[in-house]
Design an enzyme around this catalytic site. Structure first.
Site, short mmCIF file in Angstrom:
data_model
loop_
_atom_site.label_atom_id
_atom_site.label_comp_id
_atom_site.label_asym_id
_atom_site.label_seq_id
_atom_site.Cartn_x
_atom_site.Cartn_y
_atom_site.Cartn_z
N CYS A 1 0.79 -1.12 0.16
CA CYS A 1 0.23 0.06 0.16
C CYS A 1 0.83 1.34 -0.06
O CYS A 1 0.77 2.12 -0.69
CB CYS A 1 -0.77 -0.09 1.24
SG CYS A 1 -1.46 -1.56 1.96
N ARG B 1 6.33 -10.75 6.54
CA ARG B 1 5.57 -10.41 7.68
C ARG B 1 6.39 -11.48 8.83
O ARG B 1 6.44 -12.71 8.62
CB ARG B 1 4.29 -10.62 7.61
CG ARG B 1 3.48 -9.58 6.76
CD ARG B 1 2.23 -9.61 6.58
NE ARG B 1 1.55 -8.77 5.73
CZ ARG B 1 0.30 -8.83 5.36
NH1 ARG B 1 -0.52 -9.61 5.76
NH2 ARG B 1 -0.06 -7.86 4.24
N GLN C 1 1.33 -11.28 -2.95
CA GLN C 1 0.03 -10.98 -3.14
C GLN C 1 -0.29 -10.35 -4.43
O GLN C 1 0.45 -9.80 -5.18
CB GLN C 1 -0.69 -9.90 -2.10
CG GLN C 1 -0.70 -10.47 -0.77
CD GLN C 1 -1.14 -9.54 0.10
OE1 GLN C 1 -0.98 -8.19 0.11
NE2 GLN C 1 -1.89 -9.91 1.29
N ASP D 1 -1.87 -7.93 -5.36
CA ASP D 1 -2.05 -6.64 -4.51
C ASP D 1 -2.34 -5.65 -5.40
O ASP D 1 -1.75 -5.18 -6.44
CB ASP D 1 -0.96 -6.50 -3.59
CG ASP D 1 -1.35 -5.67 -2.54
OD1 ASP D 1 -2.79 -5.46 -2.31
OD2 ASP D 1 -0.53 -5.07 -1.54
N HIS E 1 -4.35 -1.33 -5.62
CA HIS E 1 -4.76 -0.32 -5.10
C HIS E 1 -5.33 0.70 -6.18
O HIS E 1 -4.73 1.21 -7.24
CB HIS E 1 -3.74 0.57 -4.36
CG HIS E 1 -3.14 -0.16 -3.16
ND1 HIS E 1 -2.05 -0.90 -3.16
CD2 HIS E 1 -3.75 -0.40 -1.83
CE1 HIS E 1 -1.96 -1.55 -1.95
NE2 HIS E 1 -3.00 -1.29 -1.18
N LYS F 1 -14.02 -3.16 5.35
CA LYS F 1 -13.72 -3.84 4.18
C LYS F 1 -15.04 -4.92 4.10
O LYS F 1 -15.61 -5.28 4.78
CB LYS F 1 -12.44 -4.51 4.39
CG LYS F 1 -12.32 -5.55 5.67
CD LYS F 1 -10.93 -6.14 5.90
CE LYS F 1 -11.29 -7.20 7.05
NZ LYS F 1 -10.09 -8.00 7.37
N HIS G 1 -8.29 -0.92 -1.44
CA HIS G 1 -7.30 -2.07 -1.28
C HIS G 1 -8.01 -3.17 -2.00
O HIS G 1 -9.14 -3.51 -1.35
CB HIS G 1 -6.79 -2.26 0.15
CG HIS G 1 -6.36 -0.86 0.65
ND1 HIS G 1 -4.81 -0.90 0.94
CD2 HIS G 1 -6.92 0.11 1.19
CE1 HIS G 1 -4.73 0.29 1.69
NE2 HIS G 1 -5.73 0.80 1.84
#
Length: 669
Positions: A350, A379, A397, A399, A401, A480, A526
């Protein structure tokens, strides 16, 4: 209330205030506070009382013997009520503790809640329980059930409770945590007494269909500095067939375990020197890259793929809020100049996407802008939590945005939802939606959260799709929509997400130029579809039990000549398939008997085997052995190439056979 009820020892006080209960049909009952729910149910009907498991009062479940202290909607729960299963299972935990105490009087008792798929109870004992112990406990539980022991509730003072549980230090410790105004209650079934709020079924005979599943170590209160207890996991259902189906699912889950299949199918490995980070084998890498290619293909028209750095200084994470809210989960890196942990490997994409957005001036006409990244993330998961591919420290991911105007939220959520659900359909996965609201630990004002929750809920409801509310389960920066995906044996996995973020645009000073030529704040969404690629592949391994559809299988066709005389023809067949884009296994140098190679291909769950001999070589045909089917099919090579390439192109879930083709042709005619 009748005089007989008022005359009983457990009758409410004559001076008690009255409560109004509203039944499902709109009728009401007015009763004194302290009335037992079973008396209210009896006033509705004796047959209903016999079927009653518990009641729901103003949305809170309580058993039939806990005095009423509030009014509101009153619903009787039977074995057909979804809420009743947790009551049965919590009662099962007490039956388990009763049995353990009979067989092992030395066992100190902890607690036993109902959980999603059953219940457990924790015990403090000198040595771990054995499988033989579990068999003895289960046999004793059946005796407790047959004895039809009533669950007797009693409200006690704190001093009385300390006397009752003087030999159970775990209970005494829990007692100290209860607030001063807590109503302390005990439940007795036979000789066993437990400190418990309830609710419970009327008596032990309700627990007819149960099974002890396993035992494991568990730290008292989840604290690794405290003593290790023995936790017994179990489950219970109202119906025998439901229990049998659940046990079957458990056994099927063991058979499909991605950690076992991943090794057997040579897909990935782990090494102690890289905990929580997978090594992908050539076969596993093929699956990984095929999935990435599929996502990229679906996103190439509407998304912009970028790559961003792996390492950032803490300045970025302070700006995003992660340094304060998420630092314990980040891998910190020592800066040689400052000699402090001023840098971190990125745990998510992000902030880097926000940073990139600020590098360019954007017009309102360009929005929505969708940046997507497949970069590796890290992580710092606890070592004890690591589990195969489902819980790792290094992952990637799909991922994304999205930067958009507020007036675009409804259309964007619908677009993303259709995109995500369509992706799952390709794999035969279905999904349910959950709307998650503000958590306790969060950034931003209540006004910002009101605005974000209203906008996202409105967009979700505009899609017309049903959803479940998850209070307090949002991200720390915004509400979310979560996608719980259900696999082929009915298990739910939380995968995709759509998160609405009003905080990041403020923190990163994100702007676009509006139609009025003035700067405006965008909104950020997201979005993830697979979640982590590692976890998604683990789910697919278990969903397909390792038998991947042709398009995803690391090896799509194995070519097997039955003798060396037909090796030349086998080589031509393999070359033809490769030229058509098919992943082929053919080892011209192999000296293994063809029957051994057939077994090996079956073990590796290859979708198609082409077995070639004299007849096939002379006629230019192939004999096809399809995974999971006994019948072989003979056909021209060109026909098979057309079939398999069509399955790959269409991403068919199951192989096509001649019978399927004939049926389709007949239907078309």
């Amino acid at each position: 209330m009748s005089s007989s009820i008022l005359d009983r020892p457990d009758a409410p006080s004559p001076d008690a205030p009255t409560l109004t209960l509203v039944l499902p049909d709109g009728a009401t009952r007015t009763v004194p506070a302290g009335t037992l729910p079973r008396d209210v149910v009896a006033s509705i009907g004796e047959r209903l009382l016999k079927a009653a498991v518990a009641v729901s009062v103003d949305g809170e479940v309580q058993d039939l013997i806990t005095p009423l202290r509030r009014g509101g909607a009153f619903k009787v729960l039977t074995d057909k009520s979804p809420e009743a299963l947790a009551v049965l299972r919590h009662s099962g935990a007490h039956v388990l503790a009763t049995a353990v105490r009979r067989v092992r009087p030395d066992a100190k008792i902890g607690f036993g809640p109902a959980i999603d798929d059953g219940f457990y109870y924790d015990f403090e004992v000198a040595a771990p329980f054995t499988p033989e112990d579990l068999m003895a406990f289960e046999a004793e539980m059946r005796k407790v059930v047959q004895e039809k022991l009533a669950f007797e509730r009693r409200e006690v003072s704190r001093d009385e409770a300390q006397v009752v549980f003087r030999d159970d230090p775990l209970k005494l410790e829990r007692l100290q945590d209860l607030p001063d105004d807590e109503v302390i209650s005990t439940y007795r079934d036979g000789d066993f007494v437990d400190l418990c709020r309830g609710p419970h079924v009327p008596d032990t005979s309700w627990l007819k269909h149960f099974k002890l599943m396993s035992t494991a170590g568990a730290y008292w209160r989840g604290d690794s500095k405290r003593q290790m207890l023995q936790r017994i996991y179990a489950t219970a259902f109202f119906k025998k067939e439901e229990l049998e189906a659940h046990v079957h699912r458990i056994e099927e889950a063991k058979r499909r375990d991605h950690r076992v299949l991943g090794k057997a199918l040579d897909l990935f490995q782990f090494f102690p020197v890289a905990p929580g980070a997978a090594f992908w084998t050539p076969r596993g890498t093929t699956i990984y890259n095929t999935l990435i290619d599929f996502v990229q293909e679906r996103q190439k028209e509407r998304f912009l793929e970028i790559k961003t750095p792996l390492l950032f200084t803490k300045k970025l994470w302070e700006q995003s809020g992660h340094w304060g809210k998420y630092r314990e989960n980040m891998f910190l890196v020592l800066d040689n100049e400052t000699n402090e942990h001023d840098m971190s490997l990125k745990p998510m994409n992000c902030p880097s996407h926000h940073l990139y957005f600020t590098s360019t001036r954007h017009s309102y006409r360009q929005l929505p802008l969708r940046y997507v990244t497949f970069d590796v993330l890290h992580r710092n998961e606890l070592s004890g939590a690591l589990s195969g591919l489902t819980r790792v420290r290094q992952f990637a991911q799909d991922d994304c945005h999205v930067y958009l105007r507020e007036d675009q939220i409804v259309d964007e959520v619908k677009f993303l939802m259709d995109f995500i659900l369509g992706y799952y359909e390709t794999f035969g996965l279905t999904a349910t939606l959950k709307f998650a609201t503000r958590p306790e630990q969060r950034i931003g004002s209540d006004e910002m959260w009101d605005r974000a929750e209203s906008a996202l809920r409105g967009a979700l409801e505009a899609t017309g799709k049903p959803y479940e509310l998850k209070e307090g389960d949002g991200a720390f920066y915004g509400p979310k929509i979560d996608f719980d995906v259900h696999d082929s044996i009915g298990r739910a996995w939380q995968l995709g997400t759509i998160q609405l973020d009003y905080a990041a645009p403020e923190r990163f000073d994100l702007t676009y130029v509006g139609a009025d030529n003035a700067p405006h704040r965008p909104v950020v969404i997201h979005r993830a579809v697979s979640g982590s690629m590692e976890r998604f592949i683990a789910i697919l391994i278990e969903h397909f039990a390792g038998a991947f559809p042709v398009w995803l299988a690391p090896e799509q066709v194995t070519v097997i000549p039955i003798a060396e005389d037909y090796a030349e023809y086998a080589g031509r067949v393999a070359a033809t398939l490769r030229e058509s884009g098919v992943r082929v296994v053919y080892d011209a140098a192999s000296t293994e008997d063809y029957r051994v190679r057939i077994r090996e291909a079956a073990t590796m769950k290859v979708p198609y085997m082409l077995v070639l001999g004299r007849r096939e070589a002379e006629a230019g045909t192939v004999t096809v052995r399809t995974r999971g089917r006994e019948k072989q099919e003979a056909m021209p090579l060109e026909q098979f190439v057309a079939r398999v390439t069509d399955e790959i192109r269409s991403r068919a879930l199951v192989p096509v056979s001649d019978a399927d083709e004939a049926a389709a042709a007949k239907s078309a005619s």
